[in-house]
Scaffold this active site. Sequence first.
Site, PDB file in Angstrom:
ATOM      1  N   CYS A  37       0.839  -1.191   0.000  1.00 24.35           N
ATOM      2  CA  CYS A  37       0.000   0.000   0.000  1.00 24.35           C
ATOM      3  C   CYS A  37       0.878   1.247   0.000  1.00 24.35           C
ATOM      4  CB  CYS A  37      -0.886   0.014   1.235  1.00 24.35           C
ATOM      5  SG  CYS A  37      -2.060  -1.357   1.318  1.00 24.35           S
ATOM      6  N   GLU A  75       0.945   3.675   2.047  1.00 23.56           N
ATOM      7  CA  GLU A  75       1.475   3.990   3.376  1.00 23.56           C
ATOM      8  C   GLU A  75       2.752   3.206   3.656  1.00 23.56           C
ATOM      9  OE1 GLU A  75      -3.104   4.197   3.869  1.00 23.56           O
ATOM     10  OE2 GLU A  75      -1.660   3.039   2.704  1.00 23.56           O
ATOM     11  N   ARG A  82     -11.073  10.142  -5.555  1.00 23.86           N
ATOM     12  CA  ARG A  82     -11.777   9.368  -4.518  1.00 23.86           C
ATOM     13  C   ARG A  82     -11.614   9.960  -3.129  1.00 23.86           C
ATOM     14  NH1 ARG A  82      -9.712   3.836  -4.429  1.00 23.86           N
ATOM     15  NH2 ARG A  82      -7.903   4.614  -5.566  1.00 23.86           N
ATOM     16  N   CYS A 133      -5.754   0.471   5.464  1.00 24.39           N
ATOM     17  CA  CYS A 133      -6.267  -0.891   5.648  1.00 24.39           C
ATOM     18  C   CYS A 133      -5.754  -1.445   6.980  1.00 24.39           C
ATOM     19  CB  CYS A 133      -5.835  -1.778   4.488  1.00 24.39           C
ATOM     20  SG  CYS A 133      -4.076  -2.201   4.479  1.00 24.39           S
ATOM     21  N   CYS A 167      -1.894  -1.888   7.169  1.00 22.73           N
ATOM     22  CA  CYS A 167      -1.203  -0.598   7.306  1.00 22.73           C
ATOM     23  C   CYS A 167      -1.403  -0.015   8.697  1.00 22.73           C
ATOM     24  CB  CYS A 167      -1.685   0.377   6.243  1.00 22.73           C
ATOM     25  SG  CYS A 167      -1.072  -0.033   4.599  1.00 22.73           S
ATOM     26  N   TYR A 185      -2.623  -5.182  19.190  1.00 16.16           N
ATOM     27  CA  TYR A 185      -1.420  -5.961  19.425  1.00 16.16           C
ATOM     28  C   TYR A 185      -0.253  -5.035  19.144  1.00 16.16           C
ATOM     29  CZ  TYR A 185       2.253  -9.408  18.508  1.00 16.16           C
ATOM     30  OH  TYR A 185       3.414 -10.140  18.530  1.00 16.16           O
ATOM     31  N   TRP A 190       3.533  -4.988  18.572  1.00 17.42           N
ATOM     32  CA  TRP A 190       4.584  -5.947  18.241  1.00 17.42           C
ATOM     33  C   TRP A 190       5.737  -5.876  19.232  1.00 17.42           C
ATOM     34  CZ3 TRP A 190       9.658  -5.337  16.320  1.00 17.42           C
ATOM     35  CH2 TRP A 190      10.230  -6.515  15.842  1.00 17.42           C
TER      36      TRP A 190
END
Length: 145
Positions: free
Chosen positions: A56, A58, A84, A90, A93, A127, A129
């Site tokens: 993506c 990003e 758009r 998403c 991302c 979460y 990491w």
Amino acid sequence: MAMQTDRVDHELIRAAAHVAATRCRGDNHTMAAAARAVDGRIITAVNAYHFTGGPCAELVLIGTAAAQGVYELDAIVAVGDRDRGVVPPCGRCRQVLLDYFPALKVIVATNHGLRTIPVSDLLPESYIWADHQLDTGESTPLSPS
């Protein structure tokens, strides 16, 4: 519910919209992203769509920023080609942005207009990491909740 922060960075939106309008062509590049570094620089990128799951905009932007020596981002926005407008990141991302930049602000379009919200608000009960990596010290067994 996500809270609006102080302001929406319209200069950032214009930068992403300009890249989407001038650099996104065909089906390979359909999204543009723009981010503001903590030093004020604006970094832009486009996605690299591919049926195998190309990155993506990003995610391309994170690499582009690093290639320019930028490792701290303040805000980010993604804009779709063909007018758009602002598109939220998403799920993948959102997770990557949270892990790389936990204090990042993300501009999103809502039913109430454009909002700037903390990336952590996009992933409630997320979460983290870094919180789940093994450290070099002794491990402590988990205690029952």
